[in-house]
Design an enzyme around this catalytic site. Sequence first.
Site, PDB file in Angstrom:
ATOM      1  N   ARG A  89       5.522  19.941  56.346  1.00  0.00           N
ATOM      2  CA  ARG A  89       4.760  19.071  55.452  1.00  0.00           C
ATOM      3  C   ARG A  89       3.959  18.082  56.304  1.00  0.00           C
ATOM      4  O   ARG A  89       4.439  17.606  57.339  1.00  0.00           O
ATOM      5  CB  ARG A  89       5.674  18.303  54.505  1.00  0.00           C
ATOM      6  CG  ARG A  89       4.888  17.503  53.469  1.00  0.00           C
ATOM      7  CD  ARG A  89       5.776  16.584  52.658  1.00  0.00           C
ATOM      8  NE  ARG A  89       4.966  15.770  51.740  1.00  0.00           N
ATOM      9  CZ  ARG A  89       5.422  14.693  51.101  1.00  0.00           C
ATOM     10  NH1 ARG A  89       6.672  14.283  51.279  1.00  0.00           N
ATOM     11  NH2 ARG A  89       4.624  14.020  50.295  1.00  0.00           N
ATOM     12  N   HIS A  90       2.746  17.785  55.864  1.00  0.00           N
ATOM     13  CA  HIS A  90       1.882  16.867  56.613  1.00  0.00           C
ATOM     14  C   HIS A  90       2.563  15.514  56.830  1.00  0.00           C
ATOM     15  O   HIS A  90       3.486  15.123  56.095  1.00  0.00           O
ATOM     16  CB  HIS A  90       0.556  16.667  55.874  1.00  0.00           C
ATOM     17  CG  HIS A  90       0.718  16.050  54.512  1.00  0.00           C
ATOM     18  ND1 HIS A  90       0.935  14.698  54.304  1.00  0.00           N
ATOM     19  CD2 HIS A  90       0.698  16.613  53.278  1.00  0.00           C
ATOM     20  CE1 HIS A  90       1.034  14.453  53.027  1.00  0.00           C
ATOM     21  NE2 HIS A  90       0.903  15.596  52.364  1.00  0.00           N
ATOM     22  N   GLY A  91       2.107  14.781  57.824  1.00  0.00           N
ATOM     23  CA  GLY A  91       2.625  13.444  58.082  1.00  0.00           C
ATOM     24  C   GLY A  91       2.237  12.470  56.971  1.00  0.00           C
ATOM     25  O   GLY A  91       1.495  12.814  56.037  1.00  0.00           O
ATOM     26  N   GLN A  92       2.731  11.257  57.100  1.00  0.00           N
ATOM     27  CA  GLN A  92       2.452  10.235  56.079  1.00  0.00           C
ATOM     28  C   GLN A  92       0.932  10.067  55.918  1.00  0.00           C
ATOM     29  O   GLN A  92       0.206   9.868  56.892  1.00  0.00           O
ATOM     30  CB  GLN A  92       3.067   8.906  56.483  1.00  0.00           C
ATOM     31  CG  GLN A  92       2.909   7.818  55.437  1.00  0.00           C
ATOM     32  CD  GLN A  92       3.324   6.460  55.949  1.00  0.00           C
ATOM     33  OE1 GLN A  92       2.631   5.828  56.751  1.00  0.00           O
ATOM     34  NE2 GLN A  92       4.488   5.991  55.501  1.00  0.00           N
ATOM     35  N   SER A  93       0.482  10.137  54.670  1.00  0.00           N
ATOM     36  CA  SER A  93      -0.954  10.023  54.392  1.00  0.00           C
ATOM     37  C   SER A  93      -1.267   8.673  53.763  1.00  0.00           C
ATOM     38  O   SER A  93      -0.370   7.938  53.324  1.00  0.00           O
ATOM     39  CB  SER A  93      -1.407  11.144  53.451  1.00  0.00           C
ATOM     40  OG  SER A  93      -0.914  10.919  52.145  1.00  0.00           O
ATOM     41  N   GLU A  94      -2.549   8.362  53.702  1.00  0.00           N
ATOM     42  CA  GLU A  94      -2.986   7.120  53.061  1.00  0.00           C
ATOM     43  C   GLU A  94      -2.578   7.103  51.595  1.00  0.00           C
ATOM     44  O   GLU A  94      -2.239   6.051  51.042  1.00  0.00           O
ATOM     45  CB  GLU A  94      -4.507   6.995  53.193  1.00  0.00           C
ATOM     46  CG  GLU A  94      -4.979   6.877  54.638  1.00  0.00           C
ATOM     47  CD  GLU A  94      -6.475   7.086  54.778  1.00  0.00           C
ATOM     48  OE1 GLU A  94      -7.108   7.545  53.789  1.00  0.00           O
ATOM     49  OE2 GLU A  94      -7.024   6.804  55.857  1.00  0.00           O
ATOM     50  N   ARG A 150      -5.542  15.700  55.770  1.00  0.00           N
ATOM     51  CA  ARG A 150      -4.216  15.318  56.264  1.00  0.00           C
ATOM     52  C   ARG A 150      -3.461  16.514  56.844  1.00  0.00           C
ATOM     53  O   ARG A 150      -2.608  16.347  57.729  1.00  0.00           O
ATOM     54  CB  ARG A 150      -3.395  14.646  55.161  1.00  0.00           C
ATOM     55  CG  ARG A 150      -3.253  15.427  53.855  1.00  0.00           C
ATOM     56  CD  ARG A 150      -2.648  14.498  52.805  1.00  0.00           C
ATOM     57  NE  ARG A 150      -2.435  15.113  51.503  1.00  0.00           N
ATOM     58  CZ  ARG A 150      -3.360  15.189  50.556  1.00  0.00           C
ATOM     59  NH1 ARG A 150      -4.576  14.726  50.784  1.00  0.00           N
ATOM     60  NH2 ARG A 150      -3.067  15.716  49.377  1.00  0.00           N
ATOM     61  N   GLU A 178      -3.089  21.418  48.585  1.00  0.00           N
ATOM     62  CA  GLU A 178      -2.199  20.699  47.682  1.00  0.00           C
ATOM     63  C   GLU A 178      -2.461  21.106  46.236  1.00  0.00           C
ATOM     64  O   GLU A 178      -3.539  21.617  45.893  1.00  0.00           O
ATOM     65  CB  GLU A 178      -2.412  19.182  47.859  1.00  0.00           C
ATOM     66  CG  GLU A 178      -1.647  18.280  46.887  1.00  0.00           C
ATOM     67  CD  GLU A 178      -0.142  18.371  47.041  1.00  0.00           C
ATOM     68  OE1 GLU A 178       0.409  19.442  46.716  1.00  0.00           O
ATOM     69  OE2 GLU A 178       0.481  17.378  47.459  1.00  0.00           O
ATOM     70  N   LYS A 189      -3.935   6.353  34.184  1.00  0.00           N
ATOM     71  CA  LYS A 189      -3.864   7.614  33.467  1.00  0.00           C
ATOM     72  C   LYS A 189      -2.966   8.607  34.200  1.00  0.00           C
ATOM     73  O   LYS A 189      -2.221   9.377  33.576  1.00  0.00           O
ATOM     74  CB  LYS A 189      -5.273   8.196  33.306  1.00  0.00           C
ATOM     75  CG  LYS A 189      -5.309   9.463  32.475  1.00  0.00           C
ATOM     76  CD  LYS A 189      -6.741   9.962  32.298  1.00  0.00           C
ATOM     77  CE  LYS A 189      -6.765  11.239  31.453  1.00  0.00           C
ATOM     78  NZ  LYS A 189      -8.147  11.755  31.282  1.00  0.00           N
TER      79      LYS A 189
END
Length: 358
Positions: A89-94, A150, A178, A189
């Site tokens: 899984r990708h690293g921590q994203s914004e 990412r 994703e 929402k």
Amino acid sequence: MALAQFCFSASLCYNSCFPRNATLSLTLCKPLKNGVFSFNTIQCCASQREAIEHSDNGLASFPEKHLHRKSTTRTKAPPPRPRRIILVRHGQSEGNVDESVYTRVSDPKIGLTEKGLEDAEQCGKRIREMIEKDKVHNWKVYFYVSPYRRGVETLKGLGRAFERSRIAGMREEPRLREQDFGNFQDREKMRVEKAIRMLYGRFFYRFPNGESAADVYDRITGFRETLRADIDIGRFQPPGERNPNINLVIVSHGLTLRVFLMRWYKWTVEQFERLNNFGNGGVVVMERGYGGRYSLLMHHTEEELREFGLTEEMLSDQEWQKYAKPGELNYDCPTLNSFFSHFDNDCGDENENKINSS
């Protein structure tokens, strides 16, 4: 005499249909007494190997078919399967830090944070350490990556752990993207939509202008078939090589990777909804077992897999995967019990009948 002329004309017809270097079988008819004919066959060919054989009923067989039959009987053994399929899984994203980012930046363009870049580099080091424990000299890695920013940044980060000679190749794969939650997202929402999803069911709920997990399942099915074809033809192998120490690394997203595992191991929707997400920079390792199939229990402990969300039935299947061969089916699949609950009663009735009969 007329019959001889007919046979000669038929031979000329064969000659016009076949290549110049093909064999021409010319049957000459010799009249004997009482209207009986004797048939003699003369074969003219450029090469004995390319001779066209005639059966007794006058039908010809073609050399291409003979060559194809010979080639299929001498097929080479399939290339060795990769040692591992490593899901990252990708690293921590914004977006993991601030969900409001989705309101102003499109999902494919959201990148990693500084911590996310560090997550990626540490992940690469852990993967290399895992591979080096095999104590083999010829290991390599091959990457599939989501085209989202990412994902690509994660690939670049973990790729720092490998020199060029260790990287067999890479491919950007859009089907690994994703789950689509819609376009620019309205924060409030989206909170409502996610709450509704929990009521409706995580797998089947489709976001407006987006996807459900079931939609992701469909495109991951296509990717899985591509991956299996790549494995079967040895796409990761240089020409003439048969390296059993190739490691595939798939860099993608949390839900997409859970769906990939669901599709690969044929988990049910209920089993999927029990699974927990990967941590950022986390890995799940599918390692080749003793029979050649991939099992999560070759690398992970039962406790780790329980924390991930695997049930006892799923763990039993992973134990079977450790020893099974490709193409074998688990006819004692424990998942059957969750669909057919009367099995226990049948067993009880059978045991009772045995006791009564004794």
